[in-house]
Write a protein that holds these residues in place. Structure first.
Motif, PDB file in Angstrom:
ATOM      1  N   VAL A  48       0.877  -1.381  -0.018  1.00  0.00           N
ATOM      2  CA  VAL A  48       0.063  -0.019  -0.068  1.00  0.00           C
ATOM      3  C   VAL A  48       0.839   1.015  -0.003  1.00  0.00           C
ATOM      4  CG1 VAL A  48      -2.010   1.189   1.036  1.00  0.00           C
ATOM      5  CG2 VAL A  48      -1.616  -1.233   1.289  1.00  0.00           C
ATOM      6  N   CYS A  49       1.128   1.751  -1.179  1.00  0.00           N
ATOM      7  CA  CYS A  49       2.110   2.863  -1.270  1.00  0.00           C
ATOM      8  C   CYS A  49       1.435   4.004  -2.319  1.00  0.00           C
ATOM      9  CB  CYS A  49       3.489   2.549  -1.261  1.00  0.00           C
ATOM     10  SG  CYS A  49       3.509   1.232  -2.817  1.00  0.00           S
ATOM     11  N   GLY A  50       2.101   5.091  -2.403  1.00  0.00           N
ATOM     12  CA  GLY A  50       1.759   6.041  -3.668  1.00  0.00           C
ATOM     13  C   GLY A  50       2.824   5.815  -4.808  1.00  0.00           C
ATOM     14  N   THR A  51       2.405   6.583  -5.919  1.00  0.00           N
ATOM     15  CA  THR A  51       2.834   6.313  -6.927  1.00  0.00           C
ATOM     16  C   THR A  51       4.456   6.269  -6.838  1.00  0.00           C
ATOM     17  OG1 THR A  51       0.941   7.449  -8.139  1.00  0.00           O
ATOM     18  CG2 THR A  51       2.956   7.171  -9.504  1.00  0.00           C
ATOM     19  N   GLY A  52       5.225   7.156  -6.277  1.00  0.00           N
ATOM     20  CA  GLY A  52       6.603   7.344  -6.260  1.00  0.00           C
ATOM     21  C   GLY A  52       7.235   5.969  -5.711  1.00  0.00           C
ATOM     22  N   GLN A  53       6.588   5.457  -4.460  1.00  0.00           N
ATOM     23  CA  GLN A  53       7.038   4.425  -3.916  1.00  0.00           C
ATOM     24  C   GLN A  53       6.757   3.166  -4.887  1.00  0.00           C
ATOM     25  OE1 GLN A  53       5.387   6.620  -2.518  1.00  0.00           O
ATOM     26  NE2 GLN A  53       5.660   6.453  -0.328  1.00  0.00           N
ATOM     27  N   GLU A  54       5.843   3.049  -5.511  1.00  0.00           N
ATOM     28  CA  GLU A  54       5.381   1.886  -6.357  1.00  0.00           C
ATOM     29  C   GLU A  54       6.343   1.785  -7.564  1.00  0.00           C
ATOM     30  OE1 GLU A  54       1.790   0.285  -9.269  1.00  0.00           O
ATOM     31  OE2 GLU A  54       1.345   1.807  -7.583  1.00  0.00           O
ATOM     32  N   MET A  55       6.848   2.846  -8.056  1.00  0.00           N
ATOM     33  CA  MET A  55       7.592   3.000  -9.362  1.00  0.00           C
ATOM     34  C   MET A  55       9.059   2.468  -8.812  1.00  0.00           C
ATOM     35  SD  MET A  55       6.797   6.570 -10.726  1.00  0.00           S
ATOM     36  CE  MET A  55       8.086   6.670 -12.001  1.00  0.00           C
ATOM     37  N   LEU A  56       9.442   2.907  -7.588  1.00  0.00           N
ATOM     38  CA  LEU A  56      10.729   2.305  -7.122  1.00  0.00           C
ATOM     39  C   LEU A  56      10.872   0.834  -7.110  1.00  0.00           C
ATOM     40  CD1 LEU A  56      11.462   5.160  -4.410  1.00  0.00           C
ATOM     41  CD2 LEU A  56      13.048   4.574  -6.824  1.00  0.00           C
ATOM     42  N   VAL A  68       2.903  -9.070  -6.684  1.00  0.00           N
ATOM     43  CA  VAL A  68       2.769  -8.043  -5.589  1.00  0.00           C
ATOM     44  C   VAL A  68       1.467  -7.522  -5.839  1.00  0.00           C
ATOM     45  CG1 VAL A  68       3.387  -6.102  -4.077  1.00  0.00           C
ATOM     46  CG2 VAL A  68       5.135  -7.787  -5.039  1.00  0.00           C
ATOM     47  N   GLU A  69       0.566  -7.182  -4.896  1.00  0.00           N
ATOM     48  CA  GLU A  69      -0.644  -6.586  -5.278  1.00  0.00           C
ATOM     49  C   GLU A  69      -0.494  -5.061  -4.634  1.00  0.00           C
ATOM     50  OE1 GLU A  69      -4.008  -8.644  -3.430  1.00  0.00           O
ATOM     51  OE2 GLU A  69      -2.831 -10.412  -3.339  1.00  0.00           O
ATOM     52  N   PHE A  70      -0.681  -4.220  -5.564  1.00  0.00           N
ATOM     53  CA  PHE A  70      -0.513  -2.837  -5.108  1.00  0.00           C
ATOM     54  C   PHE A  70      -1.776  -2.097  -5.077  1.00  0.00           C
ATOM     55  CE2 PHE A  70       3.546  -3.760  -7.149  1.00  0.00           C
ATOM     56  CZ  PHE A  70       4.793  -3.130  -6.315  1.00  0.00           C
ATOM     57  N   ARG A  71      -2.161  -1.373  -3.875  1.00  0.00           N
ATOM     58  CA  ARG A  71      -3.018  -0.842  -3.548  1.00  0.00           C
ATOM     59  C   ARG A  71      -2.915   0.828  -3.202  1.00  0.00           C
ATOM     60  NH1 ARG A  71      -6.512  -4.790  -1.579  1.00  0.00           N
ATOM     61  NH2 ARG A  71      -6.281  -6.750  -2.677  1.00  0.00           N
ATOM     62  N   GLU A  72      -4.028   1.478  -3.437  1.00  0.00           N
ATOM     63  CA  GLU A  72      -3.919   2.776  -3.532  1.00  0.00           C
ATOM     64  C   GLU A  72      -4.073   3.228  -1.841  1.00  0.00           C
ATOM     65  OE1 GLU A  72      -3.750   5.976  -4.761  1.00  0.00           O
ATOM     66  OE2 GLU A  72      -2.737   5.051  -6.605  1.00  0.00           O
ATOM     67  N   PRO A  73      -3.361   4.090  -1.251  1.00  0.00           N
ATOM     68  CA  PRO A  73      -3.541   4.555  -0.017  1.00  0.00           C
ATOM     69  C   PRO A  73      -4.820   4.969   0.198  1.00  0.00           C
ATOM     70  CG  PRO A  73      -1.432   5.104  -0.686  1.00  0.00           C
ATOM     71  CD  PRO A  73      -1.978   4.585  -1.774  1.00  0.00           C
ATOM     72  N   ARG A  97      -5.739 -20.825   3.999  1.00  0.00           N
ATOM     73  CA  ARG A  97      -4.997 -21.436   2.595  1.00  0.00           C
ATOM     74  C   ARG A  97      -3.406 -21.703   3.030  1.00  0.00           C
ATOM     75  NH1 ARG A  97      -8.421 -20.095  -1.484  1.00  0.00           N
ATOM     76  NH2 ARG A  97     -10.095 -18.533  -0.855  1.00  0.00           N
ATOM     77  N   GLY A  98      -3.125 -21.864   4.269  1.00  0.00           N
ATOM     78  CA  GLY A  98      -1.755 -22.397   4.416  1.00  0.00           C
ATOM     79  C   GLY A  98      -0.598 -21.240   4.116  1.00  0.00           C
ATOM     80  N   ARG A  99      -1.150 -19.885   3.892  1.00  0.00           N
ATOM     81  CA  ARG A  99      -0.343 -18.910   3.566  1.00  0.00           C
ATOM     82  C   ARG A  99      -0.227 -17.699   4.497  1.00  0.00           C
ATOM     83  NH1 ARG A  99      -2.026 -16.435  -2.023  1.00  0.00           N
ATOM     84  NH2 ARG A  99       0.294 -15.945  -2.130  1.00  0.00           N
ATOM     85  N   ARG A 100       0.774 -16.757   4.464  1.00  0.00           N
ATOM     86  CA  ARG A 100       0.941 -15.759   5.291  1.00  0.00           C
ATOM     87  C   ARG A 100       0.519 -14.521   4.671  1.00  0.00           C
ATOM     88  NH1 ARG A 100       6.665 -13.988   8.139  1.00  0.00           N
ATOM     89  NH2 ARG A 100       5.736 -13.176  10.278  1.00  0.00           N
ATOM     90  N   LEU A 101      -0.249 -13.688   5.557  1.00  0.00           N
ATOM     91  CA  LEU A 101      -0.505 -12.375   4.721  1.00  0.00           C
ATOM     92  C   LEU A 101       0.878 -11.515   5.338  1.00  0.00           C
ATOM     93  CD1 LEU A 101      -2.231 -10.097   3.552  1.00  0.00           C
ATOM     94  CD2 LEU A 101      -3.038  -9.697   5.729  1.00  0.00           C
ATOM     95  N   ARG A 102       1.409 -10.647   4.094  1.00  0.00           N
ATOM     96  CA  ARG A 102       2.526  -9.788   4.298  1.00  0.00           C
ATOM     97  C   ARG A 102       2.092  -8.580   3.716  1.00  0.00           C
ATOM     98  NH1 ARG A 102       8.500 -10.960   4.408  1.00  0.00           N
ATOM     99  NH2 ARG A 102       7.729 -12.923   5.025  1.00  0.00           N
ATOM    100  N   VAL A 103       1.979  -7.306   4.600  1.00  0.00           N
ATOM    101  CA  VAL A 103       1.773  -5.958   3.981  1.00  0.00           C
ATOM    102  C   VAL A 103       2.545  -4.970   4.358  1.00  0.00           C
ATOM    103  CG1 VAL A 103      -0.299  -4.342   4.126  1.00  0.00           C
ATOM    104  CG2 VAL A 103      -0.965  -6.902   4.490  1.00  0.00           C
ATOM    105  N   LEU A 104       3.023  -4.324   3.409  1.00  0.00           N
ATOM    106  CA  LEU A 104       3.958  -3.005   3.199  1.00  0.00           C
ATOM    107  C   LEU A 104       2.846  -2.072   3.352  1.00  0.00           C
ATOM    108  CD1 LEU A 104       6.784  -1.845   3.467  1.00  0.00           C
ATOM    109  CD2 LEU A 104       6.431  -1.731   0.984  1.00  0.00           C
ATOM    110  N   GLY A 105       2.603  -1.392   4.353  1.00  0.00           N
ATOM    111  CA  GLY A 105       1.500  -0.248   4.280  1.00  0.00           C
ATOM    112  C   GLY A 105       1.956   0.973   4.871  1.00  0.00           C
ATOM    113  N   GLU A 106       1.949   2.078   4.087  1.00  0.00           N
ATOM    114  CA  GLU A 106       2.486   3.380   4.672  1.00  0.00           C
ATOM    115  C   GLU A 106       1.231   4.159   5.097  1.00  0.00           C
ATOM    116  OE1 GLU A 106       5.549   6.872   3.824  1.00  0.00           O
ATOM    117  OE2 GLU A 106       5.114   5.805   2.332  1.00  0.00           O
TER     118      GLU A 106
END
Length: 351
Positions: A48-56, A68-73, A97-106
């Motif tokens: 979950v990040c802005g356009t600048g972070q997503e580009m990087l 990676v699932e990119f989401r709008e803040p 489902r035997g998986r882990r949720l991993r979220v990078l969220g600013e």
């Protein structure tokens, strides 16, 4: 990969880490191995990040960015309780489902009213309880250009801080419930003298709804929000009649300013027992989360903000619904996000 410090503070597999950054390099030093490690492990990875972070991040990840699932803040950080509920549901679904949720969220901090800021900081704290048994991994980037108070609060709500590619125990971390108590330490401002007041001496919910509706329709509150308010008020008043002590008083008023709101307050002479949780944690499938009340959790979902005070002087539940024209709640502008990463002007292709 980011190495964990010995002895996680809360749960062996759950992590909630603060990533302070002062430019693109510091941001990537923490965010990139966090995301890449999740992809390697087969986690569900959300950024979950802005356009600048997503580009990087896309540039650094290369072809792996497609996983990676990119989401709008603006969409992700729309409402504190709803964001917590949606993210917790995603964590439970991934675990099933035997998986882990991993979220990078600013988190979004600019254009917030002081009350909104407090409620989002509270969510950062209670996340440590809500996600404890899910095995989720959360990382929250915070630009060091943010107001000092916001960065300082982040050190109280995250058990670990990422420094130089390592996660180290955060000495400033505060127990989540203690942090929430600190948020509620200040008494609520008094209701204005012109607030409409109704003393409730019997459970006449029809008259109650009619009274609230008549007042709300004199304001710009949309009809859909009025229906939410009616459900929330009914729940709070019913709870006060069952568990509180008379007199039970309903007050309503509107507040102008940068975050205009319709305010509805229910006060009684009772005192809540310790450990009730104030409805901050969503009920879990197959049972009720420790220290939660489903009714009050639903109230938090229905309202823009809920403030609660309880003590020797009685208990007060103050419900707020934003009125059209509210300025608070929007994320920082795209150009502000880019400047936090070190760009003085938007890169080519970014409006």
């Amino acid at each position: 990969m980011i190495a964990s410090s010995p002895g996680d503070v809360l749960h062996a597999s759950f992590t909630h880490r603060l990533l302070p950054y002062d430019g693109a390099d510091r941001f990537l030093d923490g965010a990139l191995p966090f995301l890449a490690g999740g992809l390697d492990a087969g986690d569900r990875v959300i950024a979950v990040c802005g356009t600048g972070q997503e580009m990087l991040l896309r540039d650094a990840l290369g072809p792996a960015d497609a996983a990676v699932e990119f989401r709008e803040p603006r969409d992700w950080y729309g409402h504190p309780a709803r964001t917590l509920a949606d993210c917790l549901s995603a964590a439970d679904d991934a675990a099933g489902r035997g998986r882990r949720l991993r979220v990078l969220g600013e988190p979004v901090w600019t254009a917030r009213t002081p009350l909104e800021t407090v409620e989002w900081q509270r969510i950062e704290a209670v996340a440590n309880v809500a996600f404890r048994e899910t095995g989720a991994s959360l990382m929250c980037p915070y630009s060091t250009s943010l107001p000092a108070g916001i960065v300082a609060a982040a050190r109280k709500t995250h058990p670990e801080t990422v420094r130089g590619g390592r996660a180290v125990a955060n000495p400033g971390f505060v127990d989540p419930w203690s942090y929430c108590a600190q948020c509620d330490r200040e008494p609520l401002p008094a209701a204005p003298p012109d607030a409409e007041t109704l003393e409730l001496d019997k459970a006449d919910l029809y008259w109650l709804r009619a009274y609230v509706s008549e007042y709300a329709r004199r304001t710009p509150l949309p009809e859909e929000d009025l229906q939410r308010l009616l459900v929330a008020v009914t729940e709070v008043v019913t709870n006060a009649m069952r568990h509180g002590a008379p007199p039970i008083v309903l007050r309503m008023w509107t507040e102008p300013g940068p975050g205009p709101a319709l305010v509805c307050e229910v006060a009684d002479e009772g005192r809540w027992a310790p450990g009730t949780g104030y409805g901050l944690i969503p009920p879990r499938l197959g049972g009720t989360a420790s220290g939660s009340r489903f009714g009050l959790w639903a109230v938090r979902l229905l309202c823009t903000a809920v403030q609660i005070r309880t003590g020797e002087g009685g208990s007060t539940v103050r419900l707020r619904l934003a009125l059209p024209g509210a300025a608070g709640g929007g994320p920082r502008t795209e150009s502000e996000g880019l400047r936090a990463l070190g760009f003085q002007n938007p890169p080519s292709g970014v409006r």
